[in-house]
Each structure stands twice: as structure tokens, then as C-alpha cells.
Design a protein around this motif. Structure first.
Motif, PDB file in Angstrom:
ATOM      1  N   ALA A  77       4.596   1.193  12.291  1.00 18.54           N
ATOM      2  CA  ALA A  77       3.855   0.043  11.781  1.00 18.54           C
ATOM      3  C   ALA A  77       3.761  -1.061  12.830  1.00 18.54           C
ATOM      4  O   ALA A  77       2.688  -1.655  13.037  1.00 18.54           O
ATOM      5  CB  ALA A  77       4.530  -0.490  10.516  1.00 18.54           C
ATOM      6  N   ALA A  78       4.875  -1.326  13.509  1.00 15.73           N
ATOM      7  CA  ALA A  78       4.880  -2.385  14.527  1.00 15.73           C
ATOM      8  C   ALA A  78       3.921  -2.048  15.664  1.00 15.73           C
ATOM      9  O   ALA A  78       3.192  -2.925  16.157  1.00 15.73           O
ATOM     10  CB  ALA A  78       6.297  -2.579  15.061  1.00 15.73           C
ATOM     11  N   LEU A 100       2.018  -9.281   3.757  1.00 15.71           N
ATOM     12  CA  LEU A 100       2.628  -9.728   2.501  1.00 15.71           C
ATOM     13  C   LEU A 100       4.108  -9.356   2.421  1.00 15.71           C
ATOM     14  O   LEU A 100       4.760  -9.649   1.416  1.00 15.71           O
ATOM     15  CB  LEU A 100       1.884  -9.109   1.307  1.00 15.71           C
ATOM     16  CG  LEU A 100       0.442  -9.575   1.076  1.00 15.71           C
ATOM     17  CD1 LEU A 100      -0.207  -8.764  -0.034  1.00 15.71           C
ATOM     18  CD2 LEU A 100       0.402 -11.066   0.746  1.00 15.71           C
ATOM     19  N   GLY A 101       4.619  -8.688   3.469  1.00 13.89           N
ATOM     20  CA  GLY A 101       6.020  -8.278   3.470  1.00 13.89           C
ATOM     21  C   GLY A 101       6.267  -6.940   2.798  1.00 13.89           C
ATOM     22  O   GLY A 101       7.412  -6.604   2.492  1.00 13.89           O
ATOM     23  N   ILE A 102       5.209  -6.171   2.571  1.00 15.92           N
ATOM     24  CA  ILE A 102       5.334  -4.872   1.899  1.00 15.92           C
ATOM     25  C   ILE A 102       5.371  -3.777   2.963  1.00 15.92           C
ATOM     26  O   ILE A 102       4.398  -3.562   3.683  1.00 15.92           O
ATOM     27  CB  ILE A 102       4.160  -4.642   0.934  1.00 15.92           C
ATOM     28  CG1 ILE A 102       4.116  -5.770  -0.098  1.00 15.92           C
ATOM     29  CG2 ILE A 102       4.283  -3.286   0.252  1.00 15.92           C
ATOM     30  CD1 ILE A 102       2.858  -5.758  -0.951  1.00 15.92           C
ATOM     31  N   HIS A 103       6.489  -3.088   3.071  1.00 16.67           N
ATOM     32  CA  HIS A 103       6.698  -2.087   4.105  1.00 16.67           C
ATOM     33  C   HIS A 103       6.481  -0.680   3.541  1.00 16.67           C
ATOM     34  O   HIS A 103       6.458  -0.490   2.323  1.00 16.67           O
ATOM     35  CB  HIS A 103       8.121  -2.215   4.659  1.00 16.67           C
ATOM     36  CG  HIS A 103       8.315  -3.438   5.500  1.00 16.67           C
ATOM     37  ND1 HIS A 103       9.023  -3.438   6.681  1.00 16.67           N
ATOM     38  CD2 HIS A 103       7.888  -4.719   5.352  1.00 16.67           C
ATOM     39  CE1 HIS A 103       9.036  -4.649   7.205  1.00 16.67           C
ATOM     40  NE2 HIS A 103       8.348  -5.446   6.409  1.00 16.67           N
ATOM     41  N   PRO A 104       6.335   0.322   4.420  1.00  8.75           N
ATOM     42  CA  PRO A 104       6.205   1.694   3.944  1.00  8.75           C
ATOM     43  C   PRO A 104       7.502   2.141   3.252  1.00  8.75           C
ATOM     44  O   PRO A 104       8.579   1.687   3.638  1.00  8.75           O
ATOM     45  CB  PRO A 104       5.962   2.493   5.234  1.00  8.75           C
ATOM     46  CG  PRO A 104       6.466   1.627   6.341  1.00  8.75           C
ATOM     47  CD  PRO A 104       6.255   0.219   5.880  1.00  8.75           C
ATOM     48  N   TYR A 110       0.521  -0.101  -2.662  1.00 12.50           N
ATOM     49  CA  TYR A 110       0.218  -1.363  -3.337  1.00 12.50           C
ATOM     50  C   TYR A 110      -1.230  -1.790  -3.089  1.00 12.50           C
ATOM     51  O   TYR A 110      -1.685  -1.906  -1.951  1.00 12.50           O
ATOM     52  CB  TYR A 110       1.173  -2.461  -2.861  1.00 12.50           C
ATOM     53  CG  TYR A 110       0.936  -3.786  -3.540  1.00 12.50           C
ATOM     54  CD1 TYR A 110       1.325  -4.001  -4.856  1.00 12.50           C
ATOM     55  CD2 TYR A 110       0.282  -4.818  -2.865  1.00 12.50           C
ATOM     56  CE1 TYR A 110       1.085  -5.210  -5.492  1.00 12.50           C
ATOM     57  CE2 TYR A 110       0.049  -6.043  -3.488  1.00 12.50           C
ATOM     58  CZ  TYR A 110       0.450  -6.222  -4.800  1.00 12.50           C
ATOM     59  OH  TYR A 110       0.206  -7.419  -5.411  1.00 12.50           O
ATOM     60  N   GLY A 111      -1.957  -2.023  -4.161  1.00 11.74           N
ATOM     61  CA  GLY A 111      -3.337  -2.485  -4.059  1.00 11.74           C
ATOM     62  C   GLY A 111      -4.259  -1.529  -3.325  1.00 11.74           C
ATOM     63  O   GLY A 111      -5.278  -1.944  -2.773  1.00 11.74           O
TER      64      GLY A 111
END
Length: 325
Positions: A77-78, A100-104, A110-111
Motif C-alpha cells: 500500500a505504501a 480514512l485510515g482503513i487498511h487492508p 469498505y464503500g
């Protein structure tokens, strides 16, 4: 199982050539949902376009070189956030969720109700198979880290299956056998699993390619051109009806329409890997050349497919040594 370095390198290069070739040919038809027929002489564009099918995999190789077997989904991700600007579809959902602070794995869920079954992660499968030759479960494990960034079970299952198939294609040069070995990675009873099995059933019944395509559409067509539930089965139609003839495989996948840069790239990568670069006809290799064309800012020291294959194989050798100790 044993694999010589020379053969390993030749097959990985063949896979990357096939990936680049299929993506280039399919790119200008991407999103067209009708039947597509062109002559072989019309396949190649005048200029090689960049392809997100390959770009993110090149980034993943960078993460592998930096982190080795210890890499995590957050490491991927980074690297993505730093090196890849793409905001499209599920890619944009991932970027938003991370902010939003939502990680794998929740970043892929989400959404993401519309894009969660997109083609974005199945098309990133090859690198995991290439660096874990003969270790399909490991290839699938790392594909999971990747896929859950921006997808859920069906797409992640497809990436796991394709990664495992690429891992074993060095030793089992038969797409049908490879599929039977790893189709269990597709969630049972889901559209992607049912349509993939239906693709094989159509071929076995002697149905024409066009009628096979129409049957899959009638069983569970999808309004989104870039959804894995229809494009993974179309990829297998290309492989089945094209055999080991790389040109025929690409034209068969192209004929089905939809996410053509992805279906052609995935199918051609498999056949290119099975053949190896040395056995791909020069008439197909010449139009794409050796340049590694990318649409993101990240650049490797040597921007060629030959160097990409060499560095991929180097990583595979290092991982095999590390995991054996």
C-alpha cells in the motif's frame, strides 16, 4: 522439481513479453462490449501504450527487493501511494480508504460495492507466480496481500488462482491442468467460479467461440466492462480456443470484448511463459520491442523487459534461498 536458470529466465521473459503484448493490443478496444473481429495484421498499435496491468507489478518487484519475504499488505500500500497516481475505479477506492485510515483487507471492502469484483487485482498476479516457481501456495498467499488492497473474495480468489497457475506453469505447461489444480481458489458457487467452469464446458461441447461467449453472457452477464466475473471466464475462452498459438489466443480473447487489455494480457502472459521468449515468434515480438513502457513515475535503473525478467528471476532465486534456510 528442478528448473534451470536459463529456462527460468526464458519463461519469465516470455511471460513479461506476453503481458506487454496483450495489453498493447487490447488497450484500444478496452470497454467495448460487442464482438470484435480484426485481422492479425491489424493487431498492434503504432506506439506501445503504458498498461496498469504491468505498472503495479513493477512496483511490487521494488517492494520485494526492499522487503523480501517479510513484505506485508501495508508495504504494498505504501509503495502504491508513493509511486502510482492511478485514481480509476477500485484504485481510487483504495486511495480514499487509506486516507480514512482503513487498511487492508478492509480497504478493499469498505464503500467498494460496485468495484470490489473488478479486474484490477487479477491482472497483477504474474509477479507472485514468477518469484515463487513451484510454490503455488506461497504465490497465492502473497497475491492475497496484493488483492485485498482494493478487492474482495471473487477478485482476490481470481488473483490467487492465476498466481498459483503461473507458479506451476514452469513445470506443468498445460493451462487446462493448471486450472483444474487451482480453480478451488475461486469462491464456490459465485458467478466467477460458475462462469469459468461454463467456459470449459462450452469448449468441451464443441460450441463455437462466439456462441460460448453468448452463453456466458446469458448465464450471468455484467454491466461493468472491467468486472472480473465476466472477464476471467473470457480470459479462459481465449486460452482454450487459442491453444498454444499466441496470436490465436490474443485474437480469441479480443473477440469477446469487455476489458480487452486485461484479458489479452493475462492470457498472453500464460502462453508466453509456457513457450518462453525464445519460442515466441519474432513477428509478434518485433512490434513491441524490448522497452518497458510505464504510465507511472517510478522508473527502474534499466527500462527494458529483458532487465525486468532478469531482476524478477534474481528475486525468485533469492527468495528460494531464503525460504529454504
Amino acid at each position: 522439481m528442478q528448473l534451470s536458470y536459463e529456462r527460468y529466465l526464458d519463461q519469465v521473459l516470455g511471460g513479461w513479453i506476453g503481458k506487454s503484448m496483450g495489453g498493447a493490443i487490447g488497450a484500444r478496444f478496452e470497454g467495448y462490449k460487442g464482438w470484435i473481429e480484426i485481422a492479425a495484421s491489424e493487431m498492434f498499435p503504432d506506439k506501445m501504450p503504458p498498461n496498469d496491468d504491468l505498472d503495479l507489478q513493477v512496483l511490487w518487484l521494488k517492494v520485494l527487493e526492499e522487503k523480501g519475504a517479510a513484505l506485508t499488505a501495508d508495504d504494498l500500500a505504501a509503495a502504491w501511494l508513493e509511486g502510482c497516481w492511478y485514481p480509476f475505479n477500485e484504485y481510487g477506492i483504495f486511495r480514499r480508504n487509506w486516507q480514512l485510515g482503513i487498511h487492508p483487507p478492509m480497504s478493499g471492502r469498505y464503500g467498494n460495492q460496485f468495484w470490489e469484483t473488478g479486474e484490477g487485482c487479477p491482472i497483477r498476479s504474474e509477479v507472485w507466480g514468477y518469484v515463487f516457481p513451484g510454490a503455488p501456495d506461497l504465490a497465492a498467499q502473497y497475491a492475497t496481500y496484493d488483492g485485498t488492497l482494493d478487492h474482495t473474495e471473487q477478485s482476490v480468489g481470481a488473483e490467487r488462482m492465476l498466481a498459483a497457475m503461473a507458479s506451476m506453469a514452469f513445470f506443468v505447461p498445460d493451462v487446462r491442468r493448471l486450472t483444474s489444480m487451482f480453480i478451488h481458489y475461486l469462491p464456490a458457487g459465485t458467478p466467477i467460479e460458475r462462469l469459468t467452469r461454463a467456459a470449459f464446458q462450452c469448449y468441451d461441447e464443441g460450441v463455437s467461440l462466439r456462441d460460448a461467449r453468448d452463453r456466458l453472457m446469458a448465464l450471468a452477464g455484467h454491466p461493468e466492462a472491467c468486472d472480473s466475473q465476466i472477464n476471467i471466464p473470457f480470459t479462459f475462452l481465449g486460452l482454450l480456443y487459442g491453444g498454444n498459438d499466441l496470436e490465436k489466443v490474443m485474437l480469441s480473447a479480443l473477440a469477446c470484448g469487455y476489458d480487452t487489455d486485461c484479458t489479452l494480457a493475462s492470457a498472453a502472459a500464460f502462453v508466453g511463459q509456457i513457450l518462453g521468449a525464445s519460442r515466441i515468434p519474432e513477428s509478434l515480438k518485433a512490434p513491441i520491442g524490448d522497452e518497458l513502457v510505464m504510465g507511472i513515475q517510478y522508473r527502474r535503473p534499466e527500462m527494458t523487459l529483458t532487465a525486468l525478467a532478469r531482476d524478477t528471476v534474481r528475486m525468485g532465486v533469492l527468495l528460494a534461498r531464503d525460504l529454504a534456510t
